[in-house]
Design an enzyme around this catalytic site. Structure first.
Site, PDB file in Angstrom:
ATOM      1  N   LYS A  63       0.817  -1.222   0.000  1.00  0.00           N
ATOM      2  CA  LYS A  63       0.000   0.000   0.000  1.00  0.00           C
ATOM      3  C   LYS A  63       0.847   1.268   0.000  1.00  0.00           C
ATOM      4  O   LYS A  63       0.389   2.317  -0.453  1.00  0.00           O
ATOM      5  CB  LYS A  63      -0.921  -0.012   1.205  1.00  0.00           C
ATOM      6  CG  LYS A  63      -1.973  -1.114   1.155  1.00  0.00           C
ATOM      7  CD  LYS A  63      -2.783  -1.010   2.415  1.00  0.00           C
ATOM      8  CE  LYS A  63      -4.016  -1.841   2.381  1.00  0.00           C
ATOM      9  NZ  LYS A  63      -4.908  -1.457   3.479  1.00  0.00           N
ATOM     10  N   GLU A  77      -1.592   7.706   7.924  1.00  0.00           N
ATOM     11  CA  GLU A  77      -2.476   8.571   7.142  1.00  0.00           C
ATOM     12  C   GLU A  77      -3.268   9.461   8.084  1.00  0.00           C
ATOM     13  O   GLU A  77      -3.528   9.085   9.226  1.00  0.00           O
ATOM     14  CB  GLU A  77      -3.505   7.718   6.369  1.00  0.00           C
ATOM     15  CG  GLU A  77      -3.021   7.141   5.068  1.00  0.00           C
ATOM     16  CD  GLU A  77      -4.060   6.277   4.369  1.00  0.00           C
ATOM     17  OE1 GLU A  77      -3.726   5.725   3.327  1.00  0.00           O
ATOM     18  OE2 GLU A  77      -5.201   6.152   4.862  1.00  0.00           O
ATOM     19  N   LYS A 112     -16.801  -4.625   5.193  1.00  0.00           N
ATOM     20  CA  LYS A 112     -18.055  -4.283   4.521  1.00  0.00           C
ATOM     21  C   LYS A 112     -19.197  -5.232   4.891  1.00  0.00           C
ATOM     22  O   LYS A 112     -18.987  -6.436   5.029  1.00  0.00           O
ATOM     23  CB  LYS A 112     -17.838  -4.342   3.005  1.00  0.00           C
ATOM     24  CG  LYS A 112     -16.791  -3.345   2.546  1.00  0.00           C
ATOM     25  CD  LYS A 112     -16.205  -3.698   1.192  1.00  0.00           C
ATOM     26  CE  LYS A 112     -15.005  -2.816   0.896  1.00  0.00           C
ATOM     27  NZ  LYS A 112     -14.218  -3.304  -0.244  1.00  0.00           N
ATOM     28  N   ARG A 149      -8.060  -8.374  -7.291  1.00  0.00           N
ATOM     29  CA  ARG A 149      -8.808  -9.631  -7.428  1.00  0.00           C
ATOM     30  C   ARG A 149     -10.275  -9.303  -7.697  1.00  0.00           C
ATOM     31  O   ARG A 149     -10.658  -8.137  -7.688  1.00  0.00           O
ATOM     32  CB  ARG A 149      -8.736 -10.386  -6.102  1.00  0.00           C
ATOM     33  CG  ARG A 149      -9.160  -9.483  -4.955  1.00  0.00           C
ATOM     34  CD  ARG A 149      -9.341 -10.202  -3.649  1.00  0.00           C
ATOM     35  NE  ARG A 149      -9.161  -9.331  -2.511  1.00  0.00           N
ATOM     36  CZ  ARG A 149     -10.051  -8.480  -2.011  1.00  0.00           C
ATOM     37  NH1 ARG A 149     -11.235  -8.361  -2.575  1.00  0.00           N
ATOM     38  NH2 ARG A 149      -9.787  -7.736  -0.960  1.00  0.00           N
TER      39      ARG A 149
HETATM   40  P1  ADP Z   1      -8.002  -3.181   4.445  1.00  0.00           P
HETATM   41  O1  ADP Z   1      -7.180  -3.463   3.229  1.00  0.00           O
HETATM   42  O2  ADP Z   1      -7.428  -3.731   5.704  1.00  0.00           O
HETATM   43  O3  ADP Z   1      -9.460  -3.504   4.248  1.00  0.00           O
HETATM   44  P2  ADP Z   1      -8.360  -0.361   3.725  1.00  0.00           P
HETATM   45  O4  ADP Z   1      -7.223   0.542   3.503  1.00  0.00           O
HETATM   46  O5  ADP Z   1      -9.087  -0.879   2.518  1.00  0.00           O
HETATM   47  O6  ADP Z   1      -7.901  -1.587   4.663  1.00  0.00           O
HETATM   48  O7  ADP Z   1      -9.417   0.340   4.665  1.00  0.00           O
HETATM   49  C1  ADP Z   1     -10.553  -0.336   5.156  1.00  0.00           C
HETATM   50  C2  ADP Z   1     -11.499   0.644   5.820  1.00  0.00           C
HETATM   51  O8  ADP Z   1     -10.838   1.325   6.881  1.00  0.00           O
HETATM   52  C3  ADP Z   1     -11.997   1.760   4.914  1.00  0.00           C
HETATM   53  O9  ADP Z   1     -13.101   1.370   4.156  1.00  0.00           O
HETATM   54  C4  ADP Z   1     -12.354   2.824   5.933  1.00  0.00           C
HETATM   55  O10 ADP Z   1     -13.576   2.526   6.572  1.00  0.00           O
HETATM   56  C5  ADP Z   1     -11.254   2.680   6.962  1.00  0.00           C
HETATM   57  N1  ADP Z   1     -10.107   3.581   6.674  1.00  0.00           N
HETATM   58  C6  ADP Z   1      -8.961   3.268   6.016  1.00  0.00           C
HETATM   59  N2  ADP Z   1      -8.130   4.333   5.933  1.00  0.00           N
HETATM   60  C7  ADP Z   1      -8.752   5.348   6.563  1.00  0.00           C
HETATM   61  C8  ADP Z   1      -8.424   6.727   6.834  1.00  0.00           C
HETATM   62  N3  ADP Z   1      -7.274   7.265   6.451  1.00  0.00           N
HETATM   63  N4  ADP Z   1      -9.348   7.474   7.489  1.00  0.00           N
HETATM   64  C9  ADP Z   1     -10.527   6.961   7.895  1.00  0.00           C
HETATM   65  N5  ADP Z   1     -10.890   5.679   7.699  1.00  0.00           N
HETATM   66  C10 ADP Z   1     -10.020   4.880   7.028  1.00  0.00           C
END
Ligand code: ADP
Length: 446
Positions: free
Chosen positions: A116, A200, A237, A292
């Site tokens: 990432k 972040e 989700k 994927r």
């Molecule tokens: P993973 O790959 O573990 O699923 P993601 O980066 O896709 O992680 O993030 C999953 C969820 O986490 C996002 O849909 C959101 O709800 C929350 N999230 C991720 N990054 C942030 C952020 N910078 N600020 C607020 N919520 C975040």
């Protein structure tokens, strides 16, 4: 085109891939563990190979056994589904070395986007907005503290190899950030054997919106619009819908074009999803690419009429994309509810067991993707997803109404499922008016 494909997965996604194979006149071979070998869905495959004990390490994650199964059944390609080996670049590389086509991107693209931190760098290069945060990995808590004070609290620590919401921690102050750093690193180390973290800005109350993309080997790429996956429990989700109910046409176009730029910058081939957070002022920030097929691909299929798993297979076989962007349209509204064997009243703890009753709903605009039949046992070894209930209707109001009707029809006994939680969410005024963010369940569901 391939004549036989091996499916290195189980459950509903194995069924989904068997169907795509058969619709393309391709034979489907499934691998299964001892826990799944008597499952009804296995009979839908043309051939099944039992590859080991129930534990995923000895079956669905066991690369030598899966490759052997492909070789003895003469499968020319492997579809990994989602989870298990789907985003394992090493597995894709071994497939290539063995002369078997991996149905997905190249190992190089997977490795690039699977990290990432690197994906963030690539996004910036493609002029795609990213969440403000670290330029690269964060080495220690001192570096995290310095950056957090520059960008301002709250911040989120995330795992470079992250997935499934693991290795993620929010911090609101220097004190919480110090302990969050150690906790996130330990969790990432345990989950991914890679403790690399980045940081972040924590976006407060965002929506999660993602764009589906398809790309061929000749540099053609199209998007299939967005999915809104804001309804999450613990960053996982639970309900997805398309289109995103709050997106205006201009933001939609900007978002979808940003996803295409990113995918093209990566030289990506096959299906991908670019995930973004959407702020309340309609600004969006890239968070990650999934290389994927995703659980929620079904709602995109419903509104565009495109079979995404068939496209994955055709693109992996080297076909050029005949689709042009102007030919892809959205029609109506689709919603998916993930029916999990989990007890929402007990903080979504898994509820495995034997099904005495399993009666899925039906009717116009109702789709159920499942691998289960009455009498089958939901194993504690695997993911708790037991069915995906998808509704497609001309309007959002109608889709919500039909979804509630279908949820009430669905009979699953005696185990606890997420159905009561879905009914509660779909009846909530804030869901109905689309006034939600990713913290909705945490704040509103007891
Ligand atoms: P993973 O790959 O573990 O699923 P993601 O980066 O896709 O992680 O993030 C999953 C969820 O986490 C996002 O849909 C959101 O709800 C929350 N999230 C991720 N990054 C942030 C952020 N910078 N600020 C607020 N919520 C975040």
């Amino acid at each position: 085109m391939f004549s036989r494909i091996l499916i290195a997965n189980r459950g509903e996604i194995a069924v989904r891939i068997i169907r795509a194979c058969h619709d393309l006149d391709i034979e489907a071979v499934v691998v299964c563990s001892q826990a799944d070998k008597d499952a009804a869905y296995v009979q839908w495959a043309d051939e099944a190979v039992c590859i080991g004990p129930p534990s995923p390490m000895e079956s669905y994650l066991n690369i030598p056994r899966i490759i052997s199964a492909a070789e003895i059944t003469d499968a020319e390609a492997i579809h990994p589904g989602y989870g298990f080996l789907a985003e394992n670049a090493h597995f894709a590389e071994i497939c290539r070395e063995c002369g078997i086509t991996f149905i997905g991107p190249t190992p190089e693209a997977m490795r690039l986007l699977g990290d990432k931190v690197e994906a963030r760098t690539l996004a910036k290069k493609a002029m795609v907005p990213v969440v403000p945060g670290s330029e690269g990995p964060i080495e220690n808590d001192q570096q995290a503290l310095k950056l957090a004070n520059e960008i301002g609290y709250p911040v989120m620590l995330k795992a470079a190899a992250g997935g499934g919401g693991r290795g993620m921690r929010v911090a609101h102050s220097d004190i919480t950030l110090r302990s969050a750093f150690a906790a996130a690193r330990a969790e990432a180390e345990a989950a991914f054997k890679n403790g690399t973290l980045y940081l972040e800005k924590y976006i407060e109350r965002p929506r999660h919106v993602e764009v589906q993309v398809l790309a061929d080997n000749a540099g053609n790429a199209v998007h299939l619009f967005e999915r809104d996956c804001t309804i999450q429990r613990r960053h996982q989700k639970l309900i997805e819908e398309c289109p995103c109910p709050v997106l205006d046409d201009q933001t939609r176009e900007n978002l979808c074009k940003a996803a295409l730029r990113l995918i093209q910058e990566a030289g990506y081939q096959n299906a991908a999803t670019c995930e973004f957070l959407l702020d309340r002022d309609n600004s969006f920030y890239f968070i990650e690419v999934n290389t994927r097929i995703q659980v929620e691909h079904t709602i995109t299929e419903m509104i565009t009429g495109q079979d995404l798993v068939q496209w994955q297979i055709r693109l992996a076989a080297g076909e050029a994309l005949p689709l042009r962007q102007k030919d892809i349209h959205m029609q109506g509204v689709a919603i998916e509810c993930r029916i999990n064997a989990e007890d929402p009243a007990r903080d979504y703890t898994p509820s495995p067991g034997r099904l005495t009753r399993f009666m899925p709903p039906g009717g116009l605009g109702v789709r159920v993707d499942t691998h289960l039949t009455p009498g089958e046992t939901i194993s504690p070894y695997y993911d708790s997803l037991i069915a995906k209930l998808i509704v497609h209707k001309p309007s959002r109001d109608e889709a919500i109404r039909t979804m509630k009707r279908a949820l009430r029809e669905f009979r699953i006994e005696p185990i606890a499922t997420t159905i009561p939680a879905h009914l509660e969410i779909l009846s909530h005024n804030q869901f109905v008016t689309a006034d939600v963010d990713t913290g909705f369940i945490g704040r509103n569901m007891s």
